[in-house]
Structures are given as C-alpha cells and as structure tokens.
Motif scaffolding. Structure first.
Motif, PDB file in Angstrom:
ATOM      1  N   PRO A   1      -7.078   9.528 -16.322  1.00  0.00           N
ATOM      2  CA  PRO A   1      -6.940   8.201 -15.711  1.00  0.00           C
ATOM      3  C   PRO A   1      -5.569   8.003 -15.063  1.00  0.00           C
ATOM      4  O   PRO A   1      -4.536   8.351 -15.641  1.00  0.00           O
ATOM      5  N   THR A   2      -5.587   7.439 -13.860  1.00  0.00           N
ATOM      6  CA  THR A   2      -4.356   7.191 -13.112  1.00  0.00           C
ATOM      7  C   THR A   2      -4.132   5.695 -12.941  1.00  0.00           C
ATOM      8  O   THR A   2      -5.064   4.890 -13.022  1.00  0.00           O
ATOM      9  N   LEU A   3      -2.890   5.338 -12.690  1.00  0.00           N
ATOM     10  CA  LEU A   3      -2.511   3.946 -12.441  1.00  0.00           C
ATOM     11  C   LEU A   3      -2.106   3.769 -10.995  1.00  0.00           C
ATOM     12  O   LEU A   3      -1.753   4.737 -10.310  1.00  0.00           O
ATOM     13  N   ARG A   4      -2.162   2.542 -10.533  1.00  0.00           N
ATOM     14  CA  ARG A   4      -1.561   2.247  -9.223  1.00  0.00           C
ATOM     15  C   ARG A   4      -0.053   2.354  -9.363  1.00  0.00           C
ATOM     16  O   ARG A   4       0.513   1.976 -10.399  1.00  0.00           O
ATOM     17  N   SER A   5       0.593   2.870  -8.360  1.00  0.00           N
ATOM     18  CA  SER A   5       2.052   3.002  -8.426  1.00  0.00           C
ATOM     19  C   SER A   5       2.650   2.703  -7.059  1.00  0.00           C
ATOM     20  O   SER A   5       2.004   2.914  -6.024  1.00  0.00           O
ATOM     21  N   ARG A   6       3.867   2.215  -7.084  1.00  0.00           N
ATOM     22  CA  ARG A   6       4.586   1.935  -5.837  1.00  0.00           C
ATOM     23  C   ARG A   6       6.079   1.977  -6.091  1.00  0.00           C
ATOM     24  O   ARG A   6       6.530   1.855  -7.245  1.00  0.00           O
ATOM     25  N   VAL A   7       6.836   2.158  -5.012  1.00  0.00           N
ATOM     26  CA  VAL A   7       8.293   2.101  -5.078  1.00  0.00           C
ATOM     27  C   VAL A   7       8.737   0.867  -4.298  1.00  0.00           C
ATOM     28  O   VAL A   7       8.422   0.719  -3.110  1.00  0.00           O
ATOM     29  N   ARG A   8       9.453  -0.013  -4.965  1.00  0.00           N
ATOM     30  CA  ARG A   8       9.881  -1.269  -4.337  1.00  0.00           C
ATOM     31  C   ARG A   8      11.355  -1.487  -4.643  1.00  0.00           C
ATOM     32  O   ARG A   8      11.741  -1.588  -5.807  1.00  0.00           O
ATOM     33  N   ASP A   9      12.164  -1.517  -3.582  1.00  0.00           N
ATOM     34  CA  ASP A   9      13.613  -1.694  -3.703  1.00  0.00           C
ATOM     35  C   ASP A   9      14.220  -0.662  -4.668  1.00  0.00           C
ATOM     36  O   ASP A   9      15.088  -0.981  -5.508  1.00  0.00           O
ATOM     37  N   GLY A  10      13.717   0.557  -4.574  1.00  0.00           N
ATOM     38  CA  GLY A  10      14.234   1.641  -5.392  1.00  0.00           C
ATOM     39  C   GLY A  10      13.753   1.649  -6.818  1.00  0.00           C
ATOM     40  O   GLY A  10      14.179   2.475  -7.617  1.00  0.00           O
ATOM     41  N   ARG A  11      12.841   0.736  -7.164  1.00  0.00           N
ATOM     42  CA  ARG A  11      12.295   0.672  -8.500  1.00  0.00           C
ATOM     43  C   ARG A  11      10.833   1.111  -8.492  1.00  0.00           C
ATOM     44  O   ARG A  11      10.082   0.770  -7.580  1.00  0.00           O
ATOM     45  N   VAL A  12      10.446   1.857  -9.488  1.00  0.00           N
ATOM     46  CA  VAL A  12       9.057   2.346  -9.604  1.00  0.00           C
ATOM     47  C   VAL A  12       8.257   1.359 -10.450  1.00  0.00           C
ATOM     48  O   VAL A  12       8.653   1.020 -11.560  1.00  0.00           O
ATOM     49  N   GLU A  13       7.130   0.927  -9.904  1.00  0.00           N
ATOM     50  CA  GLU A  13       6.278  -0.041 -10.583  1.00  0.00           C
ATOM     51  C   GLU A  13       4.850   0.512 -10.672  1.00  0.00           C
ATOM     52  O   GLU A  13       4.387   1.235  -9.802  1.00  0.00           O
ATOM     53  N   VAL A  14       4.174   0.132 -11.754  1.00  0.00           N
ATOM     54  CA  VAL A  14       2.783   0.549 -11.949  1.00  0.00           C
ATOM     55  C   VAL A  14       1.953  -0.659 -12.379  1.00  0.00           C
ATOM     56  O   VAL A  14       2.498  -1.676 -12.835  1.00  0.00           O
ATOM     57  N   SER A  15       0.640  -0.524 -12.243  1.00  0.00           N
ATOM     58  CA  SER A  15      -0.286  -1.565 -12.713  1.00  0.00           C
ATOM     59  C   SER A  15      -1.637  -0.928 -12.944  1.00  0.00           C
ATOM     60  O   SER A  15      -1.874   0.242 -12.598  1.00  0.00           O
ATOM     61  N   GLN A  16      -2.555  -1.706 -13.513  1.00  0.00           N
ATOM     62  CA  GLN A  16      -3.911  -1.234 -13.694  1.00  0.00           C
ATOM     63  C   GLN A  16      -4.523  -0.869 -12.339  1.00  0.00           C
ATOM     64  O   GLN A  16      -4.158  -1.458 -11.318  1.00  0.00           O
ATOM     65  N   PRO A  17      -5.472   0.070 -12.316  1.00  0.00           N
ATOM     66  CA  PRO A  17      -6.132   0.416 -11.033  1.00  0.00           C
ATOM     67  C   PRO A  17      -6.822  -0.772 -10.409  1.00  0.00           C
ATOM     68  O   PRO A  17      -7.296  -1.655 -11.122  1.00  0.00           O
TER      69      PRO A  17
END
Length: 282
Positions: free
Chosen positions: A266-282
């Motif tokens: 299982p994978t999560l949604r991920s993004r890079v925002r203002d140099g910070r890595v964030e994740v959330s439920q799919p």
C-alpha cells in the motif's frame, strides 16, 4: 471456535509441519515458479482461483447425481475435478510454507482433509468407470462432505487468521486523511528509503531526485520491517526486499516484483511543499 483455538495451538503438529515446510521450499526453488504459484503476476494469491475448478466440478456432479439419467455427465465432472486438483495443491502448499506456525497447523489439517476428499472422489471415479454407479455416487457424496470440512478450515485460515490477506492494507485508515508533514526534503537521502511516521503509522519514505514516494513500512505479506530490507536497483526502478521472506516491492509505487507477497505494498499520496514532505491517505 474452541476447537479451532485448540487446533491453532496444537504444537504436536509442528514436527510434521516443519519437515513439510522444508520439503516444499526445497522443491519450489526457482523464483519464477514461486512467483507463478504465489500469484504475484495476478495481484492476489493464485490458490483461491485454482480451487474453483475442482470445487465447481464436485458440487455440480453432486447435483447431477440427484437427477435421473445424468450419471455420465457427473462422471465427466468428477474426472475434471480430480484432474484440476494438482495445480491448486501446488499453489496452496507453497503459500502454506510461508505462514506462521499457528496458521500452518490449521493449514496442515486443511490439506489433509482435502486429500481425503480427493481420495474419495478418485475412488468414486474408478467405481463409475467400472459401471458401479451407486457405489460411485456414495463415494462422491462422502467426498463432498469431507471437502466441506476442508472448505471450513480454509475459510478460517483466510478470514480468522488472515492467511493470504494484505496485512498492511488496514494501516492505510490509520494514516491521517489530511496532509501531514513527515520530513524535510533536504534531510532525506537521495536513493535510500528511510522510516518516518504519519500519525502513529510507520511509513517508508523514498526520495529520488526531487520526487518522493511513501509506502506503508510493514510488509503486506507477514508485516516484516521493510525499513530494514536491502535496496536493489536505483532511481525510479529501485526496489526494497523484505528481510523476513524476501518479497520485493518497487519503491516508487509499491508494485510487487517477487513473492511470496501477491499484492502491491500500500502506498500513500505524497508531495513536496515549501521543501517539506507531506503524505496523506490515498
């Protein structure tokens, strides 16, 4: 349920179970064979698919045996069912060999019960081919009764003990629904996964260049710690090898490359925002 608990705790079965486990793993050495039988290419275990032919044939034969003038058709169905047992058995034994001791105890009795059922059906087939239809029917109904007990044990393995289930999937709902910061992009090593937490859930974060992916860290096969696993390949093709049973998953999307796991990690949604890595439920 008390009977099943006793079976799960029946340590007397372990010597036989351990020897059979070693034999099965020695026979199924080639990785390609393991992947085929585990159902890695299919996306879920192959054994439940393969048992449809013998089960469907045996149940259909029993219905025809209750109808007049259908003996020949029932015989053909029983022959098809007996012939279809071998691949289902091969896949089932290999899956069984990767289970924990308590589940292997139940699985051993499940396999033994089904072997008795197949023996009864083989006897039924021989009797029918020799023109002893009544005897063939009797053995057929006996086989169906024993096979029903085997099916009950198989259901217990699947639903009560989660054999064959992706054991990492329930962790998804424990990940926060909102975007949650887990790391700074600058702190993540390029090309090497690290373990971080999203809420209370350990996740495996992998940076490749300016992109980041995130997987549930506990292996879906038997919850092995992927964060301790070896990394093979590099960049978008890099994979992590589970240190417990050797399942291989691609780090960028969780796709399973080699079993015994049969489904993607299982994978999560991920993004890079203002140099910070964030994740959330799919």
């Amino acid at each position: 349920m008390q009977m099943m608990t006793r079976l799960e705790e029946a340590q007397a079965l372990d010597p036989v179970s351990d020897r059979l486990q070693g034999a099965v793993q020695a026979i199924a050495k080639p990785q390609w064979l393991r992947d085929v039988l585990h159902g890695t290419w299919l996306g879920h275990p192959l054994h439940p698919v393969l048992v449809q032919l013998p089960i469907g044939s045996f149940v259909s034969a029993a219905i025809l045996d209750l109808l007049p003038g259908r003996s020949r058709s029932a015989t053909v169905l029983i022959a098809a069912g007996v012939a279809g047992v071998a691949p289902a058995v091969a896949a089932g034994w290999l899956d069984w060999s990767q289970l924990t001791k308590d589940r292997r105890r139940v699985g051993l009795v499940h396999a033994t019960t089904n072997a008795i059922a197949v023996g009864l059906y083989a006897t039924s087939l021989v009797a029918r081919l020799r023109g002893r239809t009544a005897r063939g029917k009797a053995f057929g109904f006996a086989g169906l009764t024993v096979a029903g007990l085997g099916a009950y044990l198989g259901g217990h393995l699947s639903y009560a003990q989660s054999a064959g289930a992706n054991q990492a999937a329930p962790e998804i709902v424990r990940v926060p629904e909102d975007w949650t910061e887990v790391a700074s992009l600058a702190d993540l090593p390029d090309g090497r996964p690290v373990v971080r937490s999203a809420g209370e859930v350990p996740i495996l974060v992998y940076r490749y260049g300016d992109r980041v992916s995130a997987l549930i860290e506990r292996c879906g096969h038997e919850t092995g710690p992927l964060g301790e696993g070896e990394v093979t390949g590099e960049g978008a093709d890099a994979c992590v090898v589970c240190p417990w049973h050797g399942s291989v998953f691609r780090l960028t999307d969780g796709a399973v490359q080699h079993g015994p796991a049969a489904s993607a990690q299982p994978t999560l949604r991920s993004r890079v925002r203002d140099g910070r890595v964030e994740v959330s439920q799919p």
